[in-house]
Design a protein around this motif. Structure first.
Motif, PDB file in Angstrom:
ATOM      1  N   MET A  81      50.455 -13.751  10.295  1.00  0.00           N
ATOM      2  CA  MET A  81      50.829 -13.224  11.612  1.00  0.00           C
ATOM      3  C   MET A  81      52.257 -12.678  11.606  1.00  0.00           C
ATOM      4  SD  MET A  81      49.898 -12.610  14.701  1.00  0.00           S
ATOM      5  CE  MET A  81      48.410 -13.590  14.863  1.00  0.00           C
ATOM      6  N   PHE A 134      53.947 -11.464   9.159  1.00  0.00           N
ATOM      7  CA  PHE A 134      54.086 -10.235   8.391  1.00  0.00           C
ATOM      8  C   PHE A 134      53.515  -9.038   9.159  1.00  0.00           C
ATOM      9  CE2 PHE A 134      53.793 -13.373   4.738  1.00  0.00           C
ATOM     10  CZ  PHE A 134      55.178 -13.521   4.692  1.00  0.00           C
ATOM     11  N   ARG A 135      52.463  -9.280   9.963  1.00  0.00           N
ATOM     12  CA  ARG A 135      51.965  -8.200  10.817  1.00  0.00           C
ATOM     13  C   ARG A 135      53.016  -7.816  11.847  1.00  0.00           C
ATOM     14  NH1 ARG A 135      45.696 -10.087  12.155  1.00  0.00           N
ATOM     15  NH2 ARG A 135      44.926  -9.977   9.989  1.00  0.00           N
ATOM     16  N   GLY A 136      53.697  -8.828  12.373  1.00  0.00           N
ATOM     17  CA  GLY A 136      54.769  -8.550  13.325  1.00  0.00           C
ATOM     18  C   GLY A 136      55.895  -7.756  12.694  1.00  0.00           C
ATOM     19  N   ALA A 172      55.597  -5.720  10.116  1.00  0.00           N
ATOM     20  CA  ALA A 172      55.107  -4.358   9.891  1.00  0.00           C
ATOM     21  C   ALA A 172      55.164  -3.534  11.177  1.00  0.00           C
ATOM     22  CB  ALA A 172      53.677  -4.401   9.350  1.00  0.00           C
ATOM     23  N   ALA A 173      54.778  -4.136  12.294  1.00  0.00           N
ATOM     24  CA  ALA A 173      54.837  -3.422  13.572  1.00  0.00           C
ATOM     25  C   ALA A 173      56.273  -3.121  13.960  1.00  0.00           C
ATOM     26  CB  ALA A 173      54.142  -4.240  14.658  1.00  0.00           C
ATOM     27  N   GLN A 191      58.803  -2.692  12.002  1.00  0.00           N
ATOM     28  CA  GLN A 191      59.344  -1.642  11.141  1.00  0.00           C
ATOM     29  C   GLN A 191      58.901  -0.264  11.605  1.00  0.00           C
ATOM     30  OE1 GLN A 191      57.954  -3.141   7.403  1.00  0.00           O
ATOM     31  NE2 GLN A 191      59.913  -4.073   6.883  1.00  0.00           N
ATOM     32  N   ARG A 192      57.684  -0.178  12.131  1.00  0.00           N
ATOM     33  CA  ARG A 192      57.211   1.108  12.635  1.00  0.00           C
ATOM     34  C   ARG A 192      57.995   1.541  13.868  1.00  0.00           C
ATOM     35  NH1 ARG A 192      52.071  -1.012  11.119  1.00  0.00           N
ATOM     36  NH2 ARG A 192      51.691  -1.762  13.236  1.00  0.00           N
ATOM     37  N   PRO A 208      57.753 -10.139   0.858  1.00  0.00           N
ATOM     38  CA  PRO A 208      57.411 -10.103   2.291  1.00  0.00           C
ATOM     39  C   PRO A 208      58.400 -10.879   3.157  1.00  0.00           C
ATOM     40  CG  PRO A 208      55.441 -10.439   0.974  1.00  0.00           C
ATOM     41  CD  PRO A 208      56.607 -10.549   0.028  1.00  0.00           C
ATOM     42  N   LEU A 227      56.993   0.911   5.450  1.00  0.00           N
ATOM     43  CA  LEU A 227      56.924  -0.539   5.337  1.00  0.00           C
ATOM     44  C   LEU A 227      57.615  -1.022   4.087  1.00  0.00           C
ATOM     45  CD1 LEU A 227      53.259  -1.257   6.444  1.00  0.00           C
ATOM     46  CD2 LEU A 227      55.337  -1.083   7.820  1.00  0.00           C
TER      47      LEU A 227
END
Length: 365
Positions: free
Chosen positions: A1, A3-5, A7-8, A10-11, A225, A350
């Motif tokens: 979770m 790492f998904r945060g 990634a978001a 960073q976008r 990560p 990313l």
């Protein structure tokens, strides 16, 4: 979770940075307090501030992403590599005198001096590692960009003092606001700039590269990560701390003319830097990947290091930070406009946890 945060986040890094700037403007107190924290060493009065420590951590973490073997091909074809490094080193010599002439008619000479010093701090910094991420997004030659980043970083103990000496000649012998002899720009160039660049920029980057080499690819892939997550928090905290003084004062005592001039000066310097890179890539008849890489590397500088220098040496003149902060945002916009090919979004890759903190060499880490 988590790492998904990351990634978001960073976008949406550019938007988050704008949020940090807004927070620094309305609530500068905690940032000014954190910026004032100091750790003194019994070695010739050496002092480590929190922004300097955050910058060093950012560069160590980013150095973990550099694989030396990836840049071997760029070193074997040195023409464009040397051209990019040389352009970065001599940009202050080309742009600062022209900006000084352009600003000569401005009625407040102190504001002119602050703006010139702020732009100089940016232009004297090594190439931003974020150039590798934008180059990766746009299909550029990533190893070439990383080789330029490392080369300009190794030269920073020489280029930063030279940039300060040049600024001293442009703003006058007494520096900003008539400072005494011990704190003139020339004095800073001779005693502070080189050691800062060596201790806060070069050595942390080398440490990260060496740690990756010692740990090996398998072990480093497990920690990268987490490195991205730490660096994302690091860069946002550094943005807030650096902006706290300048933007807080700008909102408390607004000066629309100065803000507009800072945006215009930093925007002009940023645009000319990118245009110089584009012209050099066409002059040398680069293929598309090298064209993208040379354009981005010439246009992007390590604004995080410039902001730390501004808050450390010129805390009494927060106006120096205005062109640094505006340049930081503008160069990302210019990188999207001039580096990304048609059909791409131009968002932050990313692979880049720090955006403009230090080099990233790999395309899969």
């Amino acid at each position: 979770m988590i790492f998904r945060g990351v990634a978001a986040a960073q976008r949406w890094l550019l938007g988050l940075m704008l949020g940090c700037y807004a927070l620094a403007g309305v609530a500068p107190g905690p940032g000014e307090l954190l910026r004032g924290l100091r750790l003194r060493f019994p070695i010739q009065g050496a002092v480590l501030t929190l922004p300097m420590g955050l910058l060093a951590i950012m560069l160590v973490n980013a150095g973990l992403g550099v694989r030396v073997r990836d840049i071997a091909g760029a070193v074997r074809r040195p023409l464009r590599l040397l051209l990019g490094i040389t352009a970065n080193a001599f940009l202050p010599v080309l742009l600062l005198p022209a900006l000084a002439v352009f600003l000569r008619s401005w009625p407040d000479p102190l504001e002119v001096e602050c703006l010139l010093v702020g732009v100089m701090l940016v232009l004297a910094m090594p190439i931003a590692g974020g150039a590798a991420s934008w180059g990766q997004n746009a299909g550029g030659n990533v190893p070439l960009v990383v080789a330029m980043v490392l080369g300009s970083t190794l030269l920073s103990p020489l280029t930063v003092p030279l940039g300060l000496h040049l600024a001293a000649q442009l703003v006058g012998p007494d520096g900003i606001g008539g400072l005494d002899d011990t704190t003139r720009l020339d004095g800073l160039a001779g005693t502070g700039a080189g050691p800062f660049a060596l201790a806060s920029v070069v050595l942390p980057c080398i440490v990260g590269i060496l740690v990756r080499a010692l740990l090996g690819e398998r072990r480093i892939s497990r920690v990268l990560p987490w490195v991205k997550a730490v660096n994302l928090l690091n860069v946002l905290l550094l943005c807030y701390i650096n902006a706290a003084g300048a933007l807080g004062q700008a909102l408390t005592h607004p000066d629309p003319d100065l803000l507009a001039l800072a945006l215009m000066v930093s925007g002009t310097a940023c645009a000319l830097s990118f245009l110089l890179g584009r012209w050099m890539s066409r002059w040398t008849r680069c293929n598309d990947p090298d064209h993208i890489s040379l354009t981005l590397a010439t246009g992007m500088n390590n604004t995080s290091a410039a902001a730390v220098l501004a808050t450390t040496w010129f805390s009494h003149r927060p106006e120096v930070l205005l062109p640094v902060l505006s340049y930081s945002l503008l160069q990302k916009t210019m990188a999207t406009a001039m580096g990304s090919p048609p059909g791409t979004s131009g968002s932050v890759s990313l692979a880049d946890p720090a955006a403009d903190g230090a080099p990233r060499a790999t395309t899969n880490a």
